[in-house]
Design an enzyme around this catalytic site. Structure first.
Site, mmCIF file in Angstrom:
data_model
loop_
_atom_site.group_PDB
_atom_site.id
_atom_site.type_symbol
_atom_site.label_atom_id
_atom_site.label_comp_id
_atom_site.label_asym_id
_atom_site.label_seq_id
_atom_site.Cartn_x
_atom_site.Cartn_y
_atom_site.Cartn_z
ATOM 1 N N GLU A 119 46.010 3.116 -32.175
ATOM 2 C CA GLU A 119 45.857 1.684 -31.940
ATOM 3 C C GLU A 119 46.443 0.874 -33.103
ATOM 4 O O GLU A 119 45.818 -0.053 -33.633
ATOM 5 C CB GLU A 119 44.386 1.345 -31.709
ATOM 6 C CG GLU A 119 43.769 2.123 -30.553
ATOM 7 C CD GLU A 119 42.310 1.774 -30.272
ATOM 8 O OE1 GLU A 119 41.727 0.978 -31.039
ATOM 9 O OE2 GLU A 119 41.759 2.299 -29.294
ATOM 10 N N GLU A 266 42.057 8.232 -24.539
ATOM 11 C CA GLU A 266 40.642 8.147 -24.894
ATOM 12 C C GLU A 266 39.893 7.394 -23.803
ATOM 13 O O GLU A 266 40.351 6.343 -23.342
ATOM 14 C CB GLU A 266 40.413 7.404 -26.222
ATOM 15 C CG GLU A 266 40.904 8.094 -27.458
ATOM 16 C CD GLU A 266 40.621 7.267 -28.722
ATOM 17 O OE1 GLU A 266 39.787 6.332 -28.659
ATOM 18 O OE2 GLU A 266 41.241 7.541 -29.756
#
Length: 506
Positions: A119, A266
Site C-alpha cells: 500500500e 489481503e
C-alpha cells in the site's frame, strides 16, 4: 519431533486454503510480528500438511524461503516499504535483490511473484515517485536472469486509492495518483502481470457509518428491500467484497486499460477488538472468512466480470500480537502462535452437522469469565453433566480454554435435560447453535458421527499452556473446530499455476 507431530496431528487445517482443481484458490498471508512465532520449518509443515498451495510473505526471509523449498507451494515474496526507495533509485540494488532473494531459490522454491511494498501510495506516499522505477528495475533484473515468465512483479494497493467505490460503475482512482497509477497499469499490461488489491469490507463497513448493513459486509443475504444495486448498470451486489473488486476493474477501465486481472492479496476480518471496535468479534470473523472461502470456491467473478474466477489471500495465518495500533490490529489471524485455532472454518460446499433436535448449546465467546466459570461449575455439579471428557488427559481437555470446557459441559447438560425443561442460558453465557461443535475425537453430546468427518484437535506439542485453576484459561479461543468433508479431499491434490488467465482474483 515437533515437526512430525504437527504434520501428523493437525488434520487439514484452514480448509479453504487449498486449490480448487480447475478454478479459483484461496491463499494465506503470513505475517511475522508474533511473539512466539513457530520456526520456518514448522510453519511449512502446517502449510504442506493441509495442502495450502499459495502463500504471500511480507519480506524475503531466508529461513522461510529455504523451508519452502520443494514444497510446491506458490510464493509471493515481498519487498518491504523500507526497501522500496533504495530499489527504486538503483538498478544495481534491484538486481542484487533479485539475485539474492529470488534467483538463489528458484526453481526449488516456487516463487511466482514479487509484491513491491505494501500500500505504498497510501502508506508511504513519499516513495511513490520511484515505485514504478522499482518495479521496472526488478523486472529487468528478472529478464536478465530469464525469470520474467516465471516471476511477475506488482504492487499491492488499498481501496484508499479509489475514494468513491460505490457505485462501482463510476469508480475511479484518486486523480492525485492518476499519473503514478497510469504508469503502474502500463507496467502491468506490458509485463502481463496483474493488479494486487487489498480489500477489507471490515474497514469499508466501519467507514460507511451505517450506510451499508453489516450483512452486506459479511456476505450475508439481504432482504429484497435492502438489495444493493448499481443504478447505472443495475448489477446486484451481494457483498461489499464483490463491489470493491468491481470498483477496481471499473477504475482500471476508466484509465483506458483492459485485460489486467485483479488479485486480492489481503482480505479478512478481526476476531477481537477494543471497546470502540464492536464489529471485531469471533462470530463476525468466522462468518466473513467462511463466506469468503465459499465465494472464492464458486469460481465466478464479480457482476461486471462473471467469468473471471476470484482468487484471494486471507489475512492472515497468525495473530500478530506485536503489531502497533488498536486491539483489532493484533487479532486478524486464524491461528494462535501455538497452533490452536481461533474459530472454525468450513468448506463452502459442506453442510454443518446437526443432532436430532437440530440444536447444540455452547458458551458465548464474549461472556464474562466469572459467569462462565460459575456456569461450568454448576453444570458439572448440580446440573449433573458428564464432565469427565474435559478433565486433564481426557479426549476433550484440549484446547484448555474456559469457553471450550464450558461449551462441552453446557451442551451435555442441555442434551440430557432439554426434554424435561432444561434450557440453554446459564446466566446469559450460553446460546444454541445448529453447528456441531465436535472436533477430532472429541464428540459433543447429540453429535451425529456419521456426518462429521475429521477436524482439528490441538496436540500437546502446540496446545495452549494449562491455566491456573480447574477450568480457567488465559486464551480466548473458540470452542469450535474445523469440519472437513471427505468427499472434497481429492481437490487438495490439484495445483493451479499462478497464471493471469486464472487470476481474475478479487
Amino acid at each position: 519431533m515437533m515437526l512430525t507431530r504437527w504434520a501428523a496431528g493437525l488434520l487439514l487445517l484452514l480448509v479453504g486454503m487449498f486449490i480448487n482443481g480447475l478454478g479459483a484458490f484461496v491463499g494465506v498471508n503470513i505475517g511475522t510480528d508474533v511473539s512466539d512465532l513457530p520456526s520456518a520449518t514448522e510453519i511449512v509443515a502446517i502449510l504442506t500438511a493441509h495442502q495450502i498451495t499459495h502463500v504471500r510473505l511480507y519480506d524475503a526471509d531466508a529461513h522461510m524461503l529455504r523451508a519452502l523449498s520443494d514444497s510446491g507451494i506458490e510464493v509471493v515474496v515481498g519487498i518491504t516499504n523500507e526497501e522500496v526507495l533504495g530499489i527504486g533509485e538503483s538498478p544495481s540494488v534491484a538486481a542484487a535483490w533479485v539475485n539474492k532473494n529470488v534467483a538463489a531459490y528458484l526453481p526449488s522454491t516456487n516463487i511466482t511473484a514479487i509484491a513491491v511494498g505494501s500500500e505504498v501510495l497510501s502508506q508511504i506516499p513519499h516513495a511513490s515517485p520511484v515505485l514504478v522505477s522499482a518495479m521496472n528495475y526488478l523486472h529487468k533484473a528478472l529478464v536478465s536472469t530469464n525469470l520474467n515468465f516465471q516471476v511477475k512483479v506488482s504492487t499491492p494497493q488499498s481501496m484508499d486509492v479509489i475514494p468513491k467505490a460505490f457505485p462501482p460503475s463510476t469508480a475511479t482512482f484518486d486523480p492525485s495518483w492518476n499519473s503514478t497509477v497510469f504508469q503502474i497499469l502500463q507496467f502491468l499490461k506490458n509485463t502481463n502481470s496483474y493488479y494486487m488489491l487489498n480489500a477489507y469490507p471490515y474497514y469499508g463497513y466501519r467507514k460507511g457509518d451505517g450506510i451499508f448493513p453489516i450483512d452486506y459486509a459479511l456476505f450475508q443475504s439481504l432482504p429484497s428491500v435492502k438489495q444493493i444495486v448499481d443504478p447505472n448498470t443495475l448489477f446486484h451486489y451481494n457483498s461489499m467484497f464483490d463491489a470493491m473488486v468491481d470498483a477496481t476493474y471499473y477504475s482500471i477501465e476508466a484509465l483506458n486499460f483492459s485485460g489486467i486481472s485483479v488479485v486480492v492479496t489481503e482480505s479478512g476480518w478481526p476476531w477481537l477488538g477494543g471497546s470502540n471496535e464492536p464489529d471485531a468479534s469471533v462470530e463476525n470473523a468466522q462468518t466473513y472468512t467462511n463466506n469468503l472461502i465459499r465465494r472464492v470456491l464458486n469460481d465466478s467473478g464479480p457482476p461486471s466480470k462473471p467469468t473471471f474466477p476470484i482468487n484471494a489471500y486471507i489475512y492472515e495465518l497468525f495473530n500478530e500480537d506485536k503489531r502497533p495500533g488498536p486491539i483489532s490490529e493484533k487479532n486478524w489471524g486464524v491461528l494462535f502462535a501455538n497452533g490452536s485455532t481461533v474459530y472454525p472454518l468450513t468448506l463452502g460446499t459442506s453442510t454443518p452437522t446437526v443432532n436430532s433436535s437440530g440444536l447444540f448449546c455452547v458458551a458465548k465467546t464474549d461472556s464474562d469469565s466469572d459467569k462462565l466459570e460459575d456456569g461450568l461449575n454448576w453444570a458439572c455439579g448440580q446440573g449433573q453433566a458428564d464432565c469427565t471428557p474435559i478433565q486433564k488427559g481426557h479426549v476433550c481437555y484440549l484446547p484448555d480454554t474456559l469457553v471450550n470446557h464450558a461449551s462441552y459441559a453446557y451442551n451435555d447438560y442441555y442434551q440430557r435435560m432439554q426434554s424435561i425443561g432444561g434450557t440453554c442460558d446459564f446466566d446469559g453465557t450460553a446460546k444454541t447453535t445448529t453447528v456441531d461443535p465436535s472436533y477430532g475425537s472429541c464428540k459433543f453430546s447429540g453429535s451425529s458421527n456419521s456426518s462429521t468427518i475429521g477436524g482439528l484437535t490441538p496436540i500437546s506439542a502446540i496446545a495452549p499452556s494449562s491455566a491456573v485453576g480447574g477450568w480457567s484459561s488465559n486464551l480466548k479461543v473458540s470452542q469450535l473446530q474445523y469440519l472437513i468433508p471427505a468427499a472434497l479431499l481429492t481437490l487438495l491434490c490439484f495445483d493451479l499455476r499462478f497464471h493471469p488467465d486464472y487470476i481474475h482474483a478479487v
